[in-house]
Design a protein around this motif. Structure first.
Motif, PDB file in Angstrom:
ATOM      1  N   THR A 144     -23.416 -10.539  31.006  1.00  0.00           N
ATOM      2  CA  THR A 144     -23.449 -11.063  29.638  1.00  0.00           C
ATOM      3  C   THR A 144     -23.840  -9.965  28.655  1.00  0.00           C
ATOM      4  O   THR A 144     -23.190  -9.754  27.626  1.00  0.00           O
ATOM      5  N   GLY A 145     -24.934  -9.282  28.954  1.00  0.00           N
ATOM      6  CA  GLY A 145     -25.414  -8.237  28.064  1.00  0.00           C
ATOM      7  C   GLY A 145     -24.449  -7.082  27.947  1.00  0.00           C
ATOM      8  O   GLY A 145     -24.272  -6.500  26.857  1.00  0.00           O
ATOM      9  N   MET A 146     -23.803  -6.717  29.054  1.00  0.00           N
ATOM     10  CA  MET A 146     -22.832  -5.626  29.023  1.00  0.00           C
ATOM     11  C   MET A 146     -21.671  -5.963  28.084  1.00  0.00           C
ATOM     12  O   MET A 146     -21.205  -5.122  27.305  1.00  0.00           O
ATOM     13  N   VAL A 147     -21.194  -7.200  28.151  1.00  0.00           N
ATOM     14  CA  VAL A 147     -20.102  -7.621  27.272  1.00  0.00           C
ATOM     15  C   VAL A 147     -20.547  -7.594  25.814  1.00  0.00           C
ATOM     16  O   VAL A 147     -19.830  -7.104  24.929  1.00  0.00           O
ATOM     17  N   LEU A 148     -21.738  -8.123  25.551  1.00  0.00           N
ATOM     18  CA  LEU A 148     -22.234  -8.162  24.175  1.00  0.00           C
ATOM     19  C   LEU A 148     -22.433  -6.754  23.612  1.00  0.00           C
ATOM     20  O   LEU A 148     -22.148  -6.496  22.446  1.00  0.00           O
ATOM     21  N   MET A 149     -22.900  -5.846  24.450  1.00  0.00           N
ATOM     22  CA  MET A 149     -23.049  -4.460  24.009  1.00  0.00           C
ATOM     23  C   MET A 149     -21.684  -3.810  23.790  1.00  0.00           C
ATOM     24  O   MET A 149     -21.457  -3.126  22.788  1.00  0.00           O
ATOM     25  N   ALA A 150     -20.771  -4.017  24.732  1.00  0.00           N
ATOM     26  CA  ALA A 150     -19.464  -3.356  24.666  1.00  0.00           C
ATOM     27  C   ALA A 150     -18.685  -3.733  23.417  1.00  0.00           C
ATOM     28  O   ALA A 150     -17.970  -2.902  22.843  1.00  0.00           O
ATOM     29  N   PHE A 151     -18.815  -4.992  22.987  1.00  0.00           N
ATOM     30  CA  PHE A 151     -18.045  -5.455  21.834  1.00  0.00           C
ATOM     31  C   PHE A 151     -18.841  -5.450  20.538  1.00  0.00           C
ATOM     32  O   PHE A 151     -18.353  -5.936  19.508  1.00  0.00           O
ATOM     33  N   SER A 152     -20.058  -4.912  20.579  1.00  0.00           N
ATOM     34  CA  SER A 152     -20.850  -4.741  19.365  1.00  0.00           C
ATOM     35  C   SER A 152     -20.490  -3.425  18.691  1.00  0.00           C
ATOM     36  O   SER A 152     -19.681  -2.643  19.202  1.00  0.00           O
ATOM     37  N   GLU A 153     -21.117  -3.147  17.563  1.00  0.00           N
ATOM     38  CA  GLU A 153     -20.884  -1.896  16.851  1.00  0.00           C
ATOM     39  C   GLU A 153     -21.359  -0.722  17.711  1.00  0.00           C
ATOM     40  O   GLU A 153     -22.272  -0.865  18.518  1.00  0.00           O
ATOM     41  N   PRO A 154     -20.742   0.461  17.536  1.00  0.00           N
ATOM     42  CA  PRO A 154     -21.114   1.638  18.339  1.00  0.00           C
ATOM     43  C   PRO A 154     -22.608   1.949  18.313  1.00  0.00           C
ATOM     44  O   PRO A 154     -23.160   2.433  19.296  1.00  0.00           O
ATOM     45  N   ARG A 155     -23.276   1.671  17.184  1.00  0.00           N
ATOM     46  CA  ARG A 155     -24.715   1.978  17.116  1.00  0.00           C
ATOM     47  C   ARG A 155     -25.512   1.153  18.114  1.00  0.00           C
ATOM     48  O   ARG A 155     -26.578   1.575  18.573  1.00  0.00           O
TER      49      ARG A 155
END
Length: 271
Positions: A144-155
């Motif tokens: 879950t967290g990996m997906v949320l990070m991957a599709f968030s802003e680069p920062r």
């Protein structure tokens, strides 16, 4: 706000007190709260009295304390996450009934680098699944967290890569360059599948939920025993559910009744 001798503000101490209440400790004595927070007994008693007076906590008959209704009221009235979680429940239920696995919806607390679970459908007692509504898990240790990070802003990527600990890297079995490559792969493929990170024989498979303008709303995930995973048939069900939730969330109706979507069927999507 005035600071204590430890340098903590009143608000910080209130936050520490409220943080002690969870599923394992829903009711506590003042002494237990004092020990868990490190706040002196006299200050703890005074703050508990004030929190009860304002309705944030309540004092039950045996003298112990529990969370009051006012916190729940604030969350329901003014928090869009509450509505989003209720909106998602029929879709999560449909995935659960189709696949037989626990399914959850979560969002990312960017400041804390943690996944916060908004809704969950499945067995209440399941040692293969550590998720719980309003619970948190480290973003880098979950699909879950990996997906949320991957599709968030680069920062958000950069912050996660910068703050991940050596222990966390060891758990996922990779270094920072490999983690960066994994996030890029997840964004390219549209999903993440992790196996045996938090629970040895458990896997998590997660996909993003997007809004009308392709903004990231959250992530939908199912947790399954390693030997029962077949992504060829299971992943399309999860993707369809996430897309349908995104379409439902795009409807501008904050007061909509979630039961409107209870007739949702994957067969209508050809799955």
């Amino acid at each position: 706000m005035a600071n204590s001798t430890s340098g903590e503000s009143v608000l910080q101490r209130i936050s520490k007190i409220l943080d002690t209440f969870d599923h394992s400790s829903p009711v506590q004595s003042a002494l237990e709260i004092s020990k868990r927070t490190g706040i002196s007994r006299s200050t703890t008693y005074r703050m508990l009295h004030e929190l009860c007076h304002e309705g944030f906590l309540r004092r039950i008959e045996d003298g112990r304390y529990s969370v009051g209704l006012k916190l729940w009221e604030y969350g329901v009235r003014a928090n869009g996450f509450e509505h989003f979680g209720r909106l998602a429940r029929p879709f999560l239920q449909g995935i659960h009934e189709t696949l037989g696995f626990n399914v959850s919806l979560a969002t990312l607390d960017q400041d804390e680098g943690a996944v916060v679970y908004l809704e969950r459908v499945g067995a209440r007692e399941n040692t293969q699944d550590l998720t719980e509504v309003a619970g948190r898990l480290p973003a880098v240790l979950t699909a879950t967290g990996m997906v949320l990070m991957a599709f968030s802003e680069p920062r958000i990527w950069e912050r996660g890569l910068r703050e991940i600990t050596v222990e966390q890297l060891a758990k996922i079995g990779m270094d920072r360059p490999q983690l960066r490559a994994l996030l890029a792969k997840i964004k390219s493929e549209g999903y993440c599948h992790l196996s045996g990170v938090l629970v040895p024989d458990s896997t998590g498979t997660s996909v993003p939920v997007f809004g009308k303008k392709r903004e990231l709303l959250g992530a939908m995930t199912f947790v399954a025993p390693r030997q029962e995973v077949d992504l060829r048939t299971q992943l399309p069900v999860l993707v369809s559910g996430a897309r349908s939730l995104g379409l439902a969330a795009a409807v501008p109706s904050p007061s909509a009744n979630p039961t409107e979507w209870e007739t949702y069927s994957f067969s209508a999507l050809g799955v």
